[in-house]
Write a protein that holds these residues in place. Structure first.
Motif, PDB file in Angstrom:
ATOM      1  N   ARG A 118      50.110  46.043  75.670  1.00  0.00           N
ATOM      2  CA  ARG A 118      51.373  45.603  75.075  1.00  0.00           C
ATOM      3  C   ARG A 118      51.409  45.902  73.574  1.00  0.00           C
ATOM      4  NH1 ARG A 118      51.447  44.974  80.473  1.00  0.00           N
ATOM      5  NH2 ARG A 118      53.342  43.937  81.160  1.00  0.00           N
ATOM      6  N   CYS A 119      50.644  46.869  73.129  1.00  0.00           N
ATOM      7  CA  CYS A 119      50.676  47.282  71.725  1.00  0.00           C
ATOM      8  C   CYS A 119      52.095  47.668  71.322  1.00  0.00           C
ATOM      9  CB  CYS A 119      49.730  48.469  71.509  1.00  0.00           C
ATOM     10  SG  CYS A 119      49.847  49.216  69.871  1.00  0.00           S
ATOM     11  N   TYR A 120      52.549  47.154  70.192  1.00  0.00           N
ATOM     12  CA  TYR A 120      53.906  47.446  69.733  1.00  0.00           C
ATOM     13  C   TYR A 120      54.137  48.955  69.608  1.00  0.00           C
ATOM     14  CZ  TYR A 120      52.835  42.792  67.763  1.00  0.00           C
ATOM     15  OH  TYR A 120      52.415  41.509  67.569  1.00  0.00           O
ATOM     16  N   TYR A 121      53.134  49.659  69.131  1.00  0.00           N
ATOM     17  CA  TYR A 121      53.304  51.085  68.817  1.00  0.00           C
ATOM     18  C   TYR A 121      53.266  51.942  70.078  1.00  0.00           C
ATOM     19  CZ  TYR A 121      52.550  49.138  64.231  1.00  0.00           C
ATOM     20  OH  TYR A 121      52.668  48.373  63.101  1.00  0.00           O
ATOM     21  N   PHE A 122      52.588  51.460  71.107  1.00  0.00           N
ATOM     22  CA  PHE A 122      52.622  52.144  72.401  1.00  0.00           C
ATOM     23  C   PHE A 122      54.035  52.101  72.974  1.00  0.00           C
ATOM     24  CE2 PHE A 122      52.177  51.759  77.114  1.00  0.00           C
ATOM     25  CZ  PHE A 122      51.695  53.034  77.369  1.00  0.00           C
ATOM     26  N   LYS A 131      47.373  56.562  72.627  1.00  0.00           N
ATOM     27  CA  LYS A 131      47.402  56.159  74.034  1.00  0.00           C
ATOM     28  C   LYS A 131      48.612  56.763  74.748  1.00  0.00           C
ATOM     29  CE  LYS A 131      45.908  52.133  75.336  1.00  0.00           C
ATOM     30  NZ  LYS A 131      44.946  52.555  76.390  1.00  0.00           N
ATOM     31  N   ARG A 132      49.717  56.856  74.031  1.00  0.00           N
ATOM     32  CA  ARG A 132      50.934  57.433  74.600  1.00  0.00           C
ATOM     33  C   ARG A 132      50.935  58.958  74.491  1.00  0.00           C
ATOM     34  NH1 ARG A 132      54.790  57.617  71.193  1.00  0.00           N
ATOM     35  NH2 ARG A 132      54.327  55.564  70.307  1.00  0.00           N
ATOM     36  N   GLU A 133      50.517  59.474  73.323  1.00  0.00           N
ATOM     37  CA  GLU A 133      50.471  60.914  73.081  1.00  0.00           C
ATOM     38  C   GLU A 133      49.155  61.248  72.384  1.00  0.00           C
ATOM     39  OE1 GLU A 133      54.204  62.891  71.735  1.00  0.00           O
ATOM     40  OE2 GLU A 133      54.880  60.826  71.410  1.00  0.00           O
ATOM     41  N   ILE A 150      39.389  43.419  68.224  1.00  0.00           N
ATOM     42  CA  ILE A 150      38.350  43.204  67.220  1.00  0.00           C
ATOM     43  C   ILE A 150      36.985  43.649  67.736  1.00  0.00           C
ATOM     44  CG2 ILE A 150      39.542  41.320  66.035  1.00  0.00           C
ATOM     45  CD1 ILE A 150      37.783  39.356  67.656  1.00  0.00           C
ATOM     46  N   LEU A 151      36.917  44.034  69.007  1.00  0.00           N
ATOM     47  CA  LEU A 151      35.652  44.447  69.630  1.00  0.00           C
ATOM     48  C   LEU A 151      35.873  45.706  70.455  1.00  0.00           C
ATOM     49  CD1 LEU A 151      34.521  40.918  70.849  1.00  0.00           C
ATOM     50  CD2 LEU A 151      33.282  42.297  69.170  1.00  0.00           C
ATOM     51  N   GLY A 152      34.898  46.607  70.426  1.00  0.00           N
ATOM     52  CA  GLY A 152      34.940  47.786  71.285  1.00  0.00           C
ATOM     53  C   GLY A 152      35.996  48.796  70.932  1.00  0.00           C
ATOM     54  N   GLU A 153      36.648  48.638  69.785  1.00  0.00           N
ATOM     55  CA  GLU A 153      37.728  49.542  69.405  1.00  0.00           C
ATOM     56  C   GLU A 153      37.148  50.834  68.822  1.00  0.00           C
ATOM     57  OE1 GLU A 153      36.527  47.714  65.615  1.00  0.00           O
ATOM     58  OE2 GLU A 153      36.652  47.047  67.687  1.00  0.00           O
ATOM     59  N   SER A 154      38.010  51.795  68.574  1.00  0.00           N
ATOM     60  CA  SER A 154      37.580  53.051  67.960  1.00  0.00           C
ATOM     61  C   SER A 154      38.607  53.482  66.931  1.00  0.00           C
ATOM     62  CB  SER A 154      37.417  54.151  69.016  1.00  0.00           C
ATOM     63  OG  SER A 154      38.687  54.658  69.422  1.00  0.00           O
ATOM     64  N   GLU A 155      38.296  54.525  66.190  1.00  0.00           N
ATOM     65  CA  GLU A 155      39.241  55.038  65.195  1.00  0.00           C
ATOM     66  C   GLU A 155      40.487  55.620  65.852  1.00  0.00           C
ATOM     67  OE1 GLU A 155      37.797  58.481  63.116  1.00  0.00           O
ATOM     68  OE2 GLU A 155      36.619  59.135  64.839  1.00  0.00           O
ATOM     69  N   HIS A 156      40.441  55.793  67.178  1.00  0.00           N
ATOM     70  CA  HIS A 156      41.570  56.384  67.887  1.00  0.00           C
ATOM     71  C   HIS A 156      42.498  55.341  68.507  1.00  0.00           C
ATOM     72  CE1 HIS A 156      39.723  60.316  67.450  1.00  0.00           C
ATOM     73  NE2 HIS A 156      38.589  59.780  67.858  1.00  0.00           N
ATOM     74  N   CYS A 157      42.025  54.085  68.642  1.00  0.00           N
ATOM     75  CA  CYS A 157      42.848  53.076  69.312  1.00  0.00           C
ATOM     76  C   CYS A 157      42.252  51.686  69.121  1.00  0.00           C
ATOM     77  CB  CYS A 157      42.961  53.387  70.798  1.00  0.00           C
ATOM     78  SG  CYS A 157      44.022  52.253  71.729  1.00  0.00           S
ATOM     79  N   ILE A 158      43.115  50.722  68.792  1.00  0.00           N
ATOM     80  CA  ILE A 158      42.670  49.327  68.710  1.00  0.00           C
ATOM     81  C   ILE A 158      43.537  48.438  69.607  1.00  0.00           C
ATOM     82  CG2 ILE A 158      41.651  49.576  66.416  1.00  0.00           C
ATOM     83  CD1 ILE A 158      44.117  48.146  65.268  1.00  0.00           C
ATOM     84  N   ALA A 159      44.077  49.018  70.659  1.00  0.00           N
ATOM     85  CA  ALA A 159      44.889  48.249  71.603  1.00  0.00           C
ATOM     86  C   ALA A 159      44.013  47.344  72.456  1.00  0.00           C
ATOM     87  CB  ALA A 159      45.689  49.192  72.499  1.00  0.00           C
ATOM     88  N   THR A 199      39.295  58.878  74.021  1.00  0.00           N
ATOM     89  CA  THR A 199      40.248  59.118  75.111  1.00  0.00           C
ATOM     90  C   THR A 199      41.006  57.829  75.441  1.00  0.00           C
ATOM     91  OG1 THR A 199      38.499  58.701  76.747  1.00  0.00           O
ATOM     92  CG2 THR A 199      38.939  61.016  76.143  1.00  0.00           C
ATOM     93  N   PRO A 200      41.710  57.240  74.475  1.00  0.00           N
ATOM     94  CA  PRO A 200      42.369  55.954  74.719  1.00  0.00           C
ATOM     95  C   PRO A 200      43.492  56.015  75.742  1.00  0.00           C
ATOM     96  CG  PRO A 200      43.049  56.848  72.606  1.00  0.00           C
ATOM     97  CD  PRO A 200      41.910  57.706  73.088  1.00  0.00           C
ATOM     98  N   HIS A 201      43.961  57.220  76.074  1.00  0.00           N
ATOM     99  CA  HIS A 201      45.019  57.337  77.078  1.00  0.00           C
ATOM    100  C   HIS A 201      44.492  57.080  78.487  1.00  0.00           C
ATOM    101  CE1 HIS A 201      43.032  61.224  76.786  1.00  0.00           C
ATOM    102  NE2 HIS A 201      43.536  61.564  77.966  1.00  0.00           N
ATOM    103  N   LEU A 202      43.177  57.049  78.641  1.00  0.00           N
ATOM    104  CA  LEU A 202      42.564  56.751  79.935  1.00  0.00           C
ATOM    105  C   LEU A 202      42.135  55.291  79.953  1.00  0.00           C
ATOM    106  CD1 LEU A 202      40.339  59.952  80.342  1.00  0.00           C
ATOM    107  CD2 LEU A 202      42.629  59.534  81.284  1.00  0.00           C
ATOM    108  N   ASP A 203      42.846  54.476  80.699  1.00  0.00           N
ATOM    109  CA  ASP A 203      42.580  53.036  80.719  1.00  0.00           C
ATOM    110  C   ASP A 203      41.455  52.645  81.665  1.00  0.00           C
ATOM    111  OD1 ASP A 203      44.618  52.545  78.917  1.00  0.00           O
ATOM    112  OD2 ASP A 203      46.118  52.168  80.467  1.00  0.00           O
ATOM    113  N   THR A 204      41.287  53.393  82.755  1.00  0.00           N
ATOM    114  CA  THR A 204      40.341  53.007  83.802  1.00  0.00           C
ATOM    115  C   THR A 204      39.487  54.195  84.219  1.00  0.00           C
ATOM    116  OG1 THR A 204      41.672  53.582  85.753  1.00  0.00           O
ATOM    117  CG2 THR A 204      42.148  51.469  84.682  1.00  0.00           C
ATOM    118  N   ASN A 205      38.523  53.921  85.075  1.00  0.00           N
ATOM    119  CA  ASN A 205      37.672  54.966  85.639  1.00  0.00           C
ATOM    120  C   ASN A 205      38.120  55.375  87.042  1.00  0.00           C
ATOM    121  OD1 ASN A 205      35.672  55.564  83.583  1.00  0.00           O
ATOM    122  ND2 ASN A 205      34.979  53.457  83.853  1.00  0.00           N
TER     123      ASN A 205
END
Length: 331
Positions: A118-122, A131-133, A150-159, A199-205
């Motif tokens: 539910r990230c506002y920017y997504f 995550k979107r593009e 606040i945990l497990g995030e990366s420079e590519h996504c903090i959703a 690869t934040p656009h990939l939510d699951t395995n």
């Protein structure tokens, strides 16, 4: 909303075969998140495969003494199922803490695990979002990030992942059953969702053409000592700033096993088994709970607006463990 074609799958094998042959197709069941994202043009599948008629709507006992929840069982039916309420109350409480009664009546268990952030920017197509593009950047890092990770995030996504149900399933160490072109397989709940990495656009395995068929709960449900604490901006219909599923086995005042899973703080339900192990053989005291909370949140990073979550998460962990300790006396 863009135009799309529609078909209805008759069985799991047919659904898998159809989606494997069409990269622009997606499954639809309850549609409580998918249709919202289609309406605002964040997601725009060209073909929808309706799976609501598949035989995946039952709750059954497993040979190992647990429960198998069909992927199309609704959240409401799961939360109010007699065996779930009796044997896995933390799951029932987590589900009932999410969304509204109307949405829980429609949303499915499988779909709950697959809902998007539910990230506002997504949700805002006028802003960059990896995550979107992929490759466009993460607007939240230097933007308004109060609800972010606040945990497990990366420079590519903090959703963050929004599911309450998934947090309880992580604490229970559930297993997700999936079916695809290569047959059936099981994915431990701990491995089902991914951290963002690059690869934040990939939510699951999940594989591209795989479908969730069921969720298996183990025999141990922690029905005596459990709690689900959800801290949010309002009392209903709000996603968690921080949520905690706590489960314990306590014998003669000593903790034999403890599990804690956090929501609202990472791209997936967050567990730290090494921190949980600090409680093994210990007394259920606030001092011991605070030690676990410190270990759980070690390495957390705040991004300005969400820095308050670090202390909030620690306090929520302590509260959940205290409530789980007292639960049996309150029953």
């Amino acid at each position: 909303m863009r135009s799309f074609t529609y078909s209805r799958a008759a069985d799991v094998a047919g659904a898998v075969q159809e989606i494997a042959g069409n990269k622009e197709a997606t499954f639809i069941a309850g549609g409580t998140n998918l249709l919202d994202l289609m309406k605002i043009d964040v997601l725009h599948p060209r073909h929808l495969i309706d799976i609501t008629r598949l035989a995946l709507s039952s709750v059954e006992e497993t040979a190992a003494g647990g429960l198998r929840l069909g992927a199309l069982v609704t959240n409401a039916d799961t939360a109010y199922h007699e065996q779930v309420e009796k044997r896995y109350p933390v799951l029932s409480h987590a589900i009932l803490a999410g969304a509204t009664a109307q949405l829980r009546n429609k949303a499915t268990d499988g779909g709950n695990l697959l809902q998007r952030t539910r990230c506002y920017y997504f949700y805002d197509k006028s802003t960059p979002c990896n995550k979107r593009e992929p490759g466009t950047g993460c607007s939240a890092i230097h933007g308004f990030n109060r609800i972010h990770a606040i945990l497990g995030e990366s420079e590519h996504c903090i959703a963050t992942h929004p599911s309450d149900m998934a947090v309880a399933l992580a604490a229970l160490e559930a297993t997700v059953l999936v079916s695809g072109p290569d047959g059936e397989r099981k994915i431990a709940m701990a491995d089902f969702h991914r951290l963002p990495g690059n690869t934040p656009h990939l939510d699951t395995n999940l594989g591209e053409a795989e479908i969730i068929t069921a969720i298996e709960l183990p025999a141990k449900g922690f029905a005596e000592h459990y709690a689900y604490v959800k801290v949010r901006d309002r009392a209903s219909y709000a996603f968690a700033l921080v949520s905690v599923a706590a489960c314990m086995e306590i014998v003669d005042g000593t903790i034999k096993e403890a599990r804690v899973a956090l929501g609202g703080v990472a791209h997936k339900p967050w567990r730290v088994p090494e921190a949980e192990a600090l409680l093994t053989g210990q007394k259920a005291t606030a001092e011991n709970f605070r030690k676990v909370a410190e270990a759980y949140i070690a390495g957390a990073t705040g991004y300005g607006h969400n820095t308050f979550k670090i202390e909030l998460a620690k306090r929520a962990i302590v509260r959940a463990l205290q409530q789980a300790t007292e639960r049996e006396d309150k029953a």
